[in-house]
Design an enzyme around this catalytic site. Structure first.
Site, PDB file in Angstrom:
ATOM      1  N   GLU A 138       0.849  -1.202   0.000  1.00 29.26           N
ATOM      2  CA  GLU A 138       0.000   0.000   0.000  1.00 29.26           C
ATOM      3  C   GLU A 138       0.881   1.248   0.000  1.00 29.26           C
ATOM      4  OE1 GLU A 138      -3.257   0.625  -0.026  1.00 29.26           O
ATOM      5  OE2 GLU A 138      -4.241  -1.282   0.486  1.00 29.26           O
ATOM      6  N   HIS A 176      -3.920  -3.230  -8.162  1.00 27.82           N
ATOM      7  CA  HIS A 176      -5.205  -3.669  -7.621  1.00 27.82           C
ATOM      8  C   HIS A 176      -6.295  -3.540  -8.697  1.00 27.82           C
ATOM      9  CE1 HIS A 176      -8.085  -3.589  -3.913  1.00 27.82           C
ATOM     10  NE2 HIS A 176      -8.087  -4.740  -4.533  1.00 27.82           N
ATOM     11  N   ASP A 186      -7.039   1.698  -8.157  1.00 26.70           N
ATOM     12  CA  ASP A 186      -5.725   2.023  -7.595  1.00 26.70           C
ATOM     13  C   ASP A 186      -4.652   1.052  -8.065  1.00 26.70           C
ATOM     14  OD1 ASP A 186      -7.137   0.120  -5.732  1.00 26.70           O
ATOM     15  OD2 ASP A 186      -5.248   0.245  -4.630  1.00 26.70           O
TER      16      ASP A 186
HETATM   17 ZN   LIG Z   1      -6.233  -1.346  -3.383  1.00 24.53          ZN
END
Ligand SMILES: [Zn+2]
Length: 267
Positions: A138, A176, A186
């Protein structure tokens, strides 16, 4: 010398006990590892449909299964603290192996061999359990701002390590949005996929595109690359978010077809 050292030690003890906001999640992590360990030690006989029972004879040749994909996300949150908090609470039911701050700070939240919950309902080719096969990274980014150089530098260093440790193919470093085209957007179009691909983290279309053959089937090619094309419009948009970042839409024009052809040839 004695007194400053004493104060330093007591200060460290007090700080680590009183101000660690993640003590509860740390305890829970250890508790879950204990349960997994107990499960791994089980050697049960399992009754089968045909009336037989499995029997256990241990082999000596084994190791842990390795991740084979890396999925890149942006957090769509305002700070790394917010994301860390989300991933240490039970209720959101989400996590990732690594969170990278815009200052380049890299926080690991679970062992690479464990299954994080970052992909959600996602597929890539015939792989329907991406969480089991992948490491989730992330990037602290609200979804509209550029990714900082410090953050990308840390990401590149982390990818270097992970790709080598687990022998992950360049083609298996994806977004993703690639694995969940109807749900996810994203990382954003500002993410520097080309910079990554130059270092063999992911792939990038040829700079001079070859014209696809007249009978080239772009939908089939997207499927072979890995996209779920049940919603073709979403699959095309996800492809363009990754490979034609200046034209993120579902229009299958000549440039898009030739770009799909270029990526298809690199599989
Ligand atoms: Zn994501």
């Amino acid at each position: 010398m004695k007194r400053p050292l004493y104060y330093l030690i007591s200060a460290l003890v007090v700080t680590s006990c009183a101000s660690n906001p993640y003590r509860t999640s740390e305890k829970s992590y250890q508790k879950q590892l204990k349960i997994f360990k107990a499960n791994l030690l089980k050697k049960e006989s399992i009754p089968l449909q045909n009336g037989k029972n499995t029997e256990w004879i241990s082999t000596v040749n084994f190791n842990l299964r390795k991740p084979n994909f890396i999925i890149i996300h942006h957090t769509a949150q305002d700070s790394i603290q917010q994301t860390i908090k989300t991933f240490t609470l039970v209720k959101p039911q989400v996590s990732a192996h690594y969170v990278i701050g815009d200052d380049g700070r890299v926080v690991q939240m679970l062992n690479d061999y464990l299954r994080a919950w970052h992909g959600g309902n996602a597929t890539w080719g015939k792989n329907t359990d991406i969480n089991s096969a992948s490491i989730g990274i992330e990037l602290d980014n609200n979804g509209t701002e550029p990714f900082s150089q410090l953050q990308i530098n840390s990401l590149l260093s982390l990818l270097t390590k992970l790709k080598k440790d687990y022998n992950i193919p360049a083609q298996n470093i994806i977004a993703h949005s690639d694995i969940a085209p109807t749900r996810k957007k994203d990382p954003s179009a500002l993410f520097p996929w080309q910079v990554l691909a130059e270092k063999e983290f992911g792939i990038w279309p040829d700079l001079v595109l070859e014209t696809a053959p007249a009978d080239f089937n772009a939908e089939l090619a997207l499927r072979i690359i890995g996209y779920n094309t049940k919603n073709l419009s979403a699959a095309i948009t996800a492809f363009k978010l990754h490979y034609i970042q200046t034209e993120v839409n579902d229009i299958l024009d000549e440039k898009t077809i030739n770009t799909i052809y270029s990526i298809y040839k690199k599989q």
